[in-house]
Design a protein around this motif. Sequence first.
Motif, PDB file in Angstrom:
ATOM      1  N   LEU A 474     -38.905  68.277  19.917  1.00 47.34           N
ATOM      2  CA  LEU A 474     -39.752  67.340  20.662  1.00 47.34           C
ATOM      3  C   LEU A 474     -40.990  66.962  19.866  1.00 47.34           C
ATOM      4  O   LEU A 474     -41.388  65.793  19.821  1.00 47.34           O
ATOM      5  CB  LEU A 474     -40.138  67.950  22.007  1.00 47.34           C
ATOM      6  N   HIS A 475     -41.628  67.940  19.234  1.00 44.44           N
ATOM      7  CA  HIS A 475     -42.825  67.642  18.450  1.00 44.44           C
ATOM      8  C   HIS A 475     -42.488  66.773  17.228  1.00 44.44           C
ATOM      9  O   HIS A 475     -43.273  65.891  16.853  1.00 44.44           O
ATOM     10  CB  HIS A 475     -43.495  68.938  17.991  1.00 44.44           C
ATOM     11  N   HIS A 477     -40.025  64.521  16.968  1.00 49.66           N
ATOM     12  CA  HIS A 477     -39.819  63.141  17.433  1.00 49.66           C
ATOM     13  C   HIS A 477     -41.143  62.507  17.859  1.00 49.66           C
ATOM     14  O   HIS A 477     -41.383  61.316  17.617  1.00 49.66           O
ATOM     15  CB  HIS A 477     -38.821  63.126  18.590  1.00 49.66           C
ATOM     16  N   THR A 478     -41.997  63.309  18.486  1.00 55.87           N
ATOM     17  CA  THR A 478     -43.288  62.760  18.926  1.00 55.87           C
ATOM     18  C   THR A 478     -44.135  62.305  17.745  1.00 55.87           C
ATOM     19  O   THR A 478     -44.700  61.207  17.746  1.00 55.87           O
ATOM     20  CB  THR A 478     -44.051  63.820  19.738  1.00 55.87           C
ATOM     21  N   HIS A 481     -42.892  59.032  16.172  1.00 51.79           N
ATOM     22  CA  HIS A 481     -43.306  57.830  16.894  1.00 51.79           C
ATOM     23  C   HIS A 481     -44.810  57.576  16.754  1.00 51.79           C
ATOM     24  O   HIS A 481     -45.248  56.428  16.645  1.00 51.79           O
ATOM     25  CB  HIS A 481     -42.932  57.964  18.371  1.00 51.79           C
ATOM     26  N   ILE A 482     -45.604  58.646  16.745  1.00 52.21           N
ATOM     27  CA  ILE A 482     -47.049  58.473  16.593  1.00 52.21           C
ATOM     28  C   ILE A 482     -47.387  57.870  15.231  1.00 52.21           C
ATOM     29  O   ILE A 482     -48.181  56.920  15.120  1.00 52.21           O
ATOM     30  CB  ILE A 482     -47.771  59.817  16.789  1.00 52.21           C
TER      31      ILE A 482
END
Length: 624
Positions: A474-475, A477-478, A481-482
């Motif tokens: 999750l981190h 992918h986050t 995107h950031i």
Amino acid sequence: MLRAALPLFGLPLAGAAATEEPTQEPGSPGEPPAGLALFRWQWHEVEAPYLVALWILVASLAKIVFHLSRKVTSLVPESCLLILLGLVLGGIVLAVAKKAEYQLEPGTFFLFLLPPIVLDSGYFMPSRLFFDNLGAILTYAVVGTLWNAFTTGAALWGLQQAGLVAPRVQASLLDFLLFGSLISAVDPVAVLAVFEEVHVNDTLFIIVFGESLLNDAVTVVLYKVCNSFVEMGSANVQAADYLKGVASLFLVSLGGAAVGLVFAFLLALTTRFTKRVRIIEPLLVFLLAYAAYLTAEMASLSAILAVTMCGLGCKKYVEANISHKSRTAVKYTMKTLASCAETVIFMLLGISAVDSSKWAWDSGLVLGTLFFILFFRALGVVLQTWVLNQFRLVPLDKIDQVVMSYGGLRGAVAFALVILLDRTKVPAKDYFVATTIVVVFFTVIVQGLTIKPLVKWLKVKRSEHHKPTLNQELHEHTFDHILAAVEDVVGHHGYHYWRDRWEQFDKKYLSQLLMRRSAYRIRDQIWDVYYRLNIRDAISFVDQGGHILSSTGLTLPSMPSRNSVAETSVTNLLRESGSGACLDLQVIDTVRSGRDREDAVMHHLLCGGLYKPRRRGWPDTSTV
């Protein structure tokens, strides 16, 4: 076909002696008819396949014997042991037959032994890690190879002009540049064999291995260009020929990559329609990948780049289209072929070194080459890394540079290229062959033996063999995107922005075109992960001493139809399955709807926070 390919293995043609003298057919005039023979020795009928099978059998038995002692294999790389075994076998054959019978022929190496190794490397290469470090890999592979080739060749020519190389080594500047181009080939076979046993961190491994894989394209092109200049003669080379040589570097490399991507597209598209003929799916993978290699070789393009890009580009779509059994067959068949090819290559390298009739010795040339390849590679790595660190978020430190400099192993690629030299055009070929053999043996044996203690002494970060957890996924992918959003906001379209655009293009067009419709619908759901983790947890439980589970103790859900998964709540499917496996949903990609996302989070919460397995016996699912 096998009879025609037999000379490539350095083996005599079956029945060659029989074709030299005319023989009479049984029952011909003047010869009485032969009676019925109870036993006939027909060695010449099976000589070719028997010898090939025997070599593979000896290589396989050697690997088994080496791995019987964990202490030996932990200290000595397998490639070193295989080369030493080849030296012993070559010495035995030479003592018995009074001549070297078997050699590593260039045709055998490039057409039969190298393709499965490169395909295995490209197909199973971590694509995310490869493309994250693509800039550094291309820099070391292209700029580094050109630097090593020209500096080594020019330095050896200067050594000759200074009188440190014997006058009998008749070589011009172009000859030394040709030798510098082939001796600069960092061999992917040797690097893979050594670095997989060392277990360095993933970034360092992918940079060194990616460089060794891609620099062969530069090496082969540079070798062909320099060889053409040598055949033309230095007096006949014009300025336009140098420009053509530079252009051919890009044409051959990019052309080989394009051929690989075309065949990757064809392979992915073909496997989309194999749902009713699952049995041929593994065959299609190997045939089309090998066709990419042969097509590029036929068009004088980079065959290594072709098969690398084919494996790298098709895996995502092929894995989604073919069945689980086909994926297993592809994986283990590819690994088996690559392992056998590596073993045969190292053994034949040792055997080929025994034939002293094909090489001549000069101490100045040998020692000078060893010094220059080590010195210029270290200098090139330091200079290129300093430039790259100006742009990398995570710079490569000095310890990484030491390992990269020390990891430039030479192998069968350099040996095969030096054997291809024409002695009439390159009078110093025999001296170049001897020097190449010494360089290969020194880098594979000496550097291969000492690289593991060096890594431990320098305390190089080692690789961590575990799959990313849900939190890490999750981190990751986050942050992707950031960073893509930041690049978009500031107006700087960098790596993260273009990767995000590529993923959108792939999801919108390529995946829908190359994936079977059912595979595309289910690819972002957690059901397949749930099923595989149940299987894995059950096997792990039994391996750790658990009781053999009956069908009432463990219920593994059968895969429902693709359409039902897309329309049914994941929580309901999990509840209806009644599985007692301890689930940790480590890999959850994007989900299709808010309801599925909520179901996934709730299921993970229940399994991770409220559901703990017992140490003995299978837990009771009624407590959930």
